[in-house]
Scaffold this motif. Structure first.
Motif, short mmCIF file in Angstrom:
data_model
loop_
_atom_site.label_atom_id
_atom_site.label_comp_id
_atom_site.label_asym_id
_atom_site.label_seq_id
_atom_site.Cartn_x
_atom_site.Cartn_y
_atom_site.Cartn_z
N VAL A 180 6.71 15.30 17.08
CA VAL A 180 7.37 15.16 18.37
C VAL A 180 6.33 14.90 19.45
N GLY A 181 6.80 14.31 20.58
CA GLY A 181 5.85 14.02 21.64
C GLY A 181 6.50 13.55 22.91
N SER A 182 5.80 12.69 23.65
CA SER A 182 6.27 12.22 24.94
C SER A 182 7.46 11.28 24.78
N GLU A 183 8.12 11.01 25.93
CA GLU A 183 9.29 10.12 25.94
C GLU A 183 10.42 10.63 25.04
N GLY A 184 10.42 11.94 24.77
CA GLY A 184 11.46 12.52 23.92
C GLY A 184 11.45 12.03 22.49
N VAL A 185 10.29 11.54 22.02
CA VAL A 185 10.25 10.92 20.70
C VAL A 185 10.25 11.97 19.59
N ILE A 186 11.01 11.70 18.54
CA ILE A 186 11.00 12.48 17.30
C ILE A 186 10.78 11.50 16.16
N LEU A 187 9.71 11.71 15.41
CA LEU A 187 9.43 10.90 14.23
C LEU A 187 9.71 11.72 12.97
N ARG A 188 10.01 11.02 11.88
CA ARG A 188 10.33 11.70 10.63
C ARG A 188 9.67 10.97 9.47
N PHE A 197 9.39 7.09 10.81
CA PHE A 197 10.37 6.32 11.57
C PHE A 197 10.90 7.18 12.71
N GLN A 198 11.29 6.48 13.81
CA GLN A 198 11.79 7.18 14.98
C GLN A 198 13.20 7.64 14.74
N GLY A 235 15.68 18.86 9.39
CA GLY A 235 15.28 17.86 10.36
C GLY A 235 15.95 16.51 10.20
N ASN A 236 16.97 16.43 9.37
CA ASN A 236 17.66 15.16 9.20
C ASN A 236 18.40 14.76 10.47
N THR A 237 19.01 15.76 11.15
CA THR A 237 19.62 15.54 12.45
C THR A 237 19.24 16.69 13.37
#
Length: 301
Positions: A180-188, A197-198, A235-237
């Motif tokens: 997780v990080g800036s701009e509300g991004v969640i990667l998996r 992937f975002q 963490g799937n959703t």
């Protein structure tokens, strides 16, 4: 900076070490006991407590502190490193890594008393590092994700995106994890960090998502503006947690102490007893950036 350490003897949480930038804020609630403090000009950014009562803490200007008696005595480890250190991860009581600014990755093989510098191959700030089985992941600026499969001797770039930076990473199992990080991004990732992937599965304002933790199939994320997210399916959703948003605060660290009970700290202390579906704001605190849970009623921070 004065670094106080406090211990809460009753109730939900024991706060044994309280690190904050600036002056000493003696705003301890009833049941807290001042343990110790030492003068320090930066911020302590991460720490780990071991069952042996050992503590290792890292912070600005390459500083590393070590205690073998629960923080009563904190020994400064001479490292010669100048970059800010942001994160710690340990495989066991002896083998661990730290990451920080300027692409810094450090390794210890003796439990934190001596550290060697490793070549990450990048000069970007690395905000978090995580051991997961037989590999290590580091995340940081420009969306960079590095992976090592040889105990940090070599690193390969697995992800890059200059539109955001990554602040934290955690894994549910040997293959599946989130960053997780800036701009509300969640990667998996679902293949042990080889590809990412975002994922943003819920609308999130353009805020920093600062920390993530997992326990079993449950996950929780915290960040700016009291943004809290939870997952019950590895963490799937992700869904928004219920929290009183009338009191906007930034949360810097969040930790499970079992599959359902969670503590979050930053400019406030929050707790959940339902796996992150809802949180109560317990009280407001001075800014806290590090957190290591011992049990339901014992915490180092």
């Amino acid at each position: 900076m004065l670094v106080p350490k406090a211990k809460c003897m009753r109730g939900l949480i024991l706060l044994l070490l309280l690190f904050t930038t600036g002056n000493l804020f003696p705003q301890f609630n009833s049941g807290w006991e001042l343990q110790n403090y030492f003068s320090y000009t930066g911020s302590v950014n991460d720490l780990i407590y071991f069952p042996s009562n050992k503590i290792i803490a890292v912070g600005d200007y390459g500083e590393i502190y070590y205690s073998e008696n629960g923080g009563i005595d904190m020994l400064k480890i001479p490292t010669g490193f100048l970059y800010h250190l942001r994160a710690l991860t340990f495989r066991d009581s002896l083998s661990g890594f730290a990451s920080g600014h300027g692409g810094t990755i450090l390794k210890t093989s003796d439990g934190g008393k001596e550290w060697e510098s490793l070549s990450s191959g990048v000069t970007d700030n690395l905000f978090d590092i995580e051991i997961n089985g037989n590999y290590i992941i580091a995340v940081g600026e420009k969306g960079k994700i590095l992976k090592s499969t040889d105990e940090g001797q070599t690193w390969s770039l697995k992800h890059f995106n200059s539109s955001y930076y990554l602040l934290a990473v955690k894994f549910f199992n040997k293959d599946t994890g989130n960053a997780v990080g800036s701009e509300g991004v969640i990667l998996r990732t679902t293949n042990a960090g080889e590809t990412w992937f975002q994922q943003n599965s819920v609308p999130i304002p353009d805020v920093q998502l600062i920390d993530i933790d997992v326990s079993g199939s449950n996950g929780v994320i915290c960040g700016d503006s009291t943004v809290l997210l939870y997952s019950s399916n590895e963490g799937n959703t992700w869904e928004r947690s219920i929290v009183d948003t009338n009191y906007i605060r930034t949360l810097y660290r969040i930790r499970f102490y079992d599959d359902l009970n969670i503590i979050g700290l930053g400019d406030a202390l929050v707790k959940s007893t339902d796996g992150g579906a809802s949180f109560d704001i317990v009280y407001y605190t001075v800014r806290i950036r590090s957190l290591s849970l011992i049990s339901a009623d014992s915490v180092y921070t």
